[in-house]
Design a protein around this motif. Structure first.
Motif, PDB file in Angstrom:
ATOM      1  N   UNK A  98      13.836  30.622   8.519  1.00 25.09           N
ATOM      2  CA  UNK A  98      15.249  30.963   8.507  1.00 25.09           C
ATOM      3  C   UNK A  98      15.442  32.209   7.640  1.00 25.09           C
ATOM      4  N   UNK A  99      16.283  33.137   8.041  1.00 22.66           N
ATOM      5  CA  UNK A  99      17.150  33.070   9.206  1.00 22.66           C
ATOM      6  C   UNK A  99      16.383  33.387  10.483  1.00 22.66           C
ATOM      7  N   UNK A 100      16.798  32.722  11.543  1.00 17.12           N
ATOM      8  CA  UNK A 100      16.190  32.937  12.850  1.00 17.12           C
ATOM      9  C   UNK A 100      17.297  32.942  13.897  1.00 17.12           C
ATOM     10  N   UNK A 101      17.221  33.889  14.821  1.00 16.83           N
ATOM     11  CA  UNK A 101      18.221  33.967  15.887  1.00 16.83           C
ATOM     12  C   UNK A 101      17.539  33.680  17.218  1.00 16.83           C
ATOM     13  N   UNK A 102      18.250  32.928  18.055  1.00 14.31           N
ATOM     14  CA  UNK A 102      17.784  32.587  19.400  1.00 14.31           C
ATOM     15  C   UNK A 102      18.852  33.056  20.378  1.00 14.31           C
ATOM     16  N   UNK A 103      18.428  33.759  21.414  1.00 10.95           N
ATOM     17  CA  UNK A 103      19.346  34.227  22.449  1.00 10.95           C
ATOM     18  C   UNK A 103      18.850  33.678  23.778  1.00 10.95           C
ATOM     19  N   UNK A 104      19.712  32.917  24.440  1.00 12.42           N
ATOM     20  CA  UNK A 104      19.330  32.317  25.715  1.00 12.42           C
ATOM     21  C   UNK A 104      18.152  31.374  25.596  1.00 12.42           C
ATOM     22  N   UNK A 105      18.012  30.712  24.465  1.00 16.18           N
ATOM     23  CA  UNK A 105      16.922  29.772  24.252  1.00 16.18           C
ATOM     24  C   UNK A 105      15.628  30.413  23.797  1.00 16.18           C
ATOM     25  N   UNK A 106      15.586  31.745  23.767  1.00 14.86           N
ATOM     26  CA  UNK A 106      14.359  32.445  23.359  1.00 14.86           C
ATOM     27  C   UNK A 106      14.493  32.943  21.925  1.00 14.86           C
ATOM     28  N   UNK A 107      13.435  32.748  21.157  1.00 11.72           N
ATOM     29  CA  UNK A 107      13.437  33.202  19.766  1.00 11.72           C
ATOM     30  C   UNK A 107      13.357  34.727  19.723  1.00 11.72           C
ATOM     31  N   UNK A 108      14.310  35.343  19.034  1.00  9.04           N
ATOM     32  CA  UNK A 108      14.300  36.787  18.817  1.00  9.04           C
ATOM     33  C   UNK A 108      13.578  37.091  17.510  1.00  9.04           C
ATOM     34  N   UNK A 109      13.727  36.214  16.548  1.00  4.92           N
ATOM     35  CA  UNK A 109      13.126  36.400  15.237  1.00  4.92           C
ATOM     36  C   UNK A 109      14.204  36.414  14.174  1.00  4.92           C
ATOM     37  N   UNK A 110      13.939  37.120  13.103  1.00  4.89           N
ATOM     38  CA  UNK A 110      14.906  37.242  12.031  1.00  4.89           C
ATOM     39  C   UNK A 110      15.707  38.523  12.178  1.00  4.89           C
ATOM     40  N   UNK A 111      16.168  39.032  11.066  1.00 12.75           N
ATOM     41  CA  UNK A 111      16.973  40.253  11.065  1.00 12.75           C
ATOM     42  C   UNK A 111      16.196  41.429  11.647  1.00 12.75           C
ATOM     43  N   UNK A 112      14.935  41.540  11.260  1.00  9.89           N
ATOM     44  CA  UNK A 112      14.108  42.649  11.748  1.00  9.89           C
ATOM     45  C   UNK A 112      13.983  42.621  13.272  1.00  9.89           C
ATOM     46  N   UNK A 113      13.769  41.444  13.838  1.00  2.00           N
ATOM     47  CA  UNK A 113      13.649  41.320  15.289  1.00  2.00           C
ATOM     48  C   UNK A 113      14.950  41.640  16.006  1.00  2.00           C
ATOM     49  N   UNK A 114      16.076  41.191  15.434  1.00 12.56           N
ATOM     50  CA  UNK A 114      17.383  41.454  16.042  1.00 12.56           C
ATOM     51  C   UNK A 114      17.717  42.939  16.000  1.00 12.56           C
ATOM     52  N   UNK A 115      17.496  43.580  14.859  1.00 16.18           N
ATOM     53  CA  UNK A 115      17.770  45.013  14.735  1.00 16.18           C
ATOM     54  C   UNK A 115      16.826  45.806  15.640  1.00 16.18           C
ATOM     55  N   UNK A 116      15.571  45.401  15.712  1.00 19.03           N
ATOM     56  CA  UNK A 116      14.618  46.070  16.600  1.00 19.03           C
ATOM     57  C   UNK A 116      15.043  45.978  18.056  1.00 19.03           C
TER      58      UNK A 116
END
Length: 135
Positions: A98-116
């Motif tokens: 954590x923190x972890x974001x999931x979009x449509x059931x798929x793991x995006x990752x943390x802040x770095x993954x979302x910003x990327x």
């Protein structure tokens, strides 16, 4: 979710509100459901969900980025004992923290993954694909 009942206290004192749980809501908590199962259910039921720690500044930045795009994610704040269950809920065996974001059931990752994802131009199309942004 919950039914709302009004009970009069005294004619001049107003009302007392009481919430009673129902079992028809998808947000109802089933005590027999394990933490891992609950996390997995929340991931599949919510198009955009963030699992956070208490007072996490990175989660705040993720929410701000998504809200600037017009998306308001479901945010679940995990207790210390529930953070390990986040990784255990994933079938791929990879550790998710954590923190972890999931979009449509798929793991995006943390802040770095979302910003990327955002900087690469893939975030908005993915949000449109899961139906949280209009075409």
């Amino acid at each position: 979710m919950q039914d709302l009942h009004r009970y009069p206290l005294r004619p001049t004192a107003g009302f007392r509100l009481e919430l009673t749980p129902t079992t028809t809501s998808p947000l109802a908590i089933d005590v027999s459901e394990s933490t891992e199962m609950r996390i997995q259910r929340l991931i599949t039921e919510n198009p955009v969900i963030i699992f956070s720690r208490s007072g996490c500044c990175m989660c705040h930045v993720m929410k701000r980025l998504l809200s600037s795009l017009g998306v308001h994610p479901t945010v679940i704040e995990l207790e210390e004992g529930e953070i390990d269950a986040l990784s255990a809920s994933q079938q791929d065996g990879e550790e998710t923290v954590a923190p972890a974001v999931f979009i449509g059931g798929a793991r995006v990752g943390g802040l770095e993954g979302l910003v990327g994802l955002h900087l690469s131009g893939h975030l908005v199309p993915k949000l449109v694909e899961v139906g949280v942004l209009p075409l």
